[in-house]
Each structure stands twice: as C-alpha cells, then as structure tokens.
Design an enzyme around this catalytic site. Structure first.
Site, PDB file in Angstrom:
ATOM      1  N   HIS A 169       0.864  -1.183   0.000  1.00  0.00           N
ATOM      2  CA  HIS A 169       0.000   0.000   0.000  1.00  0.00           C
ATOM      3  C   HIS A 169       0.900   1.232   0.000  1.00  0.00           C
ATOM      4  O   HIS A 169       2.115   1.132  -0.192  1.00  0.00           O
ATOM      5  CB  HIS A 169      -0.987  -0.028   1.175  1.00  0.00           C
ATOM      6  CG  HIS A 169      -0.337   0.049   2.521  1.00  0.00           C
ATOM      7  ND1 HIS A 169       0.031   1.234   3.099  1.00  0.00           N
ATOM      8  CD2 HIS A 169       0.025  -0.923   3.389  1.00  0.00           C
ATOM      9  CE1 HIS A 169       0.589   0.988   4.287  1.00  0.00           C
ATOM     10  NE2 HIS A 169       0.601  -0.321   4.477  1.00  0.00           N
ATOM     11  N   LEU A 170       0.351   2.417   0.191  1.00  0.00           N
ATOM     12  CA  LEU A 170       1.093   3.660  -0.019  1.00  0.00           C
ATOM     13  C   LEU A 170       2.380   3.778   0.807  1.00  0.00           C
ATOM     14  O   LEU A 170       3.436   4.093   0.270  1.00  0.00           O
ATOM     15  CB  LEU A 170       0.193   4.871   0.238  1.00  0.00           C
ATOM     16  CG  LEU A 170       0.812   6.220  -0.104  1.00  0.00           C
ATOM     17  CD1 LEU A 170       1.268   6.274  -1.554  1.00  0.00           C
ATOM     18  CD2 LEU A 170      -0.163   7.337   0.185  1.00  0.00           C
TER      19      LEU A 170
END
Length: 90
Positions: free
Chosen positions: A15-16
């Site tokens: 994810h980010l």
C-alpha cells in the site's frame, strides 16, 4: 543483471507507505531497479507503478537490478521487503 524472488509478508502488502519506503530505497541506486509480479514488470523507483501492481501480503515478486551497483541495490530491496517496511509493530 541480478535477480531474486521474495515473498511480501507484511499484512497490508504494498500500500502507499510501504510503496514509498520501497521507492525511496530504490532511487538511491544508479542501477535500474524493477520487479516482476505475475506478468507485469514494475519500475520500483515509481510509487504509482508500485501501487498499480496491487501486490498483496503473501504475493511473490522477483526483483531485477541491472547496472553499476546492481548487487547492492538488490540486497537493499530484499532487505526492505524482509523487514516488512518497518511496520512489524503497527
């Protein structure tokens, strides 16, 4: 060119935050740093490319590094993945 497979083990995948951590490490090297996930080749120096790959926990990716500091780059990428991006306690 050097390459190595590794399994993403952190619970949230790329994810980010982990994608940013991975990219920040990759850009330190002059070599090209990519990884293959399924049939896609991903530029590990691009957060958007890493996010678009949709790598989840338990997925296997293969890093491919090519250039003057390829061995160091590969070791660093594998190290980032194996450290769970510093998220073990989160």
């Amino acid at each position: 060119m050097v390459r190595e497979k590794v399994t993403v083990t952190n619970r949230t995948g790329l994810h980010l935050k982990p994608a940013g951590t991975l990219c920040n490490e990759a850009i330190k090297y002059k070599s090209s740093v990519t990884f293959q996930f399924r049939t896609t080749n991903v530029n590990a120096k691009s957060v958007l490319s890493v996010l678009a790959a949709c790598v989840k926990s338990g997925d296997e990716i293969e890093f491919i590094c090519d250039g003057p500091d390829e061995k160091e780059a590969l070791a660093a990428m594998i190290g980032v993945i194996r450290s769970d991006f510093g998220e073990k306690d989160e």
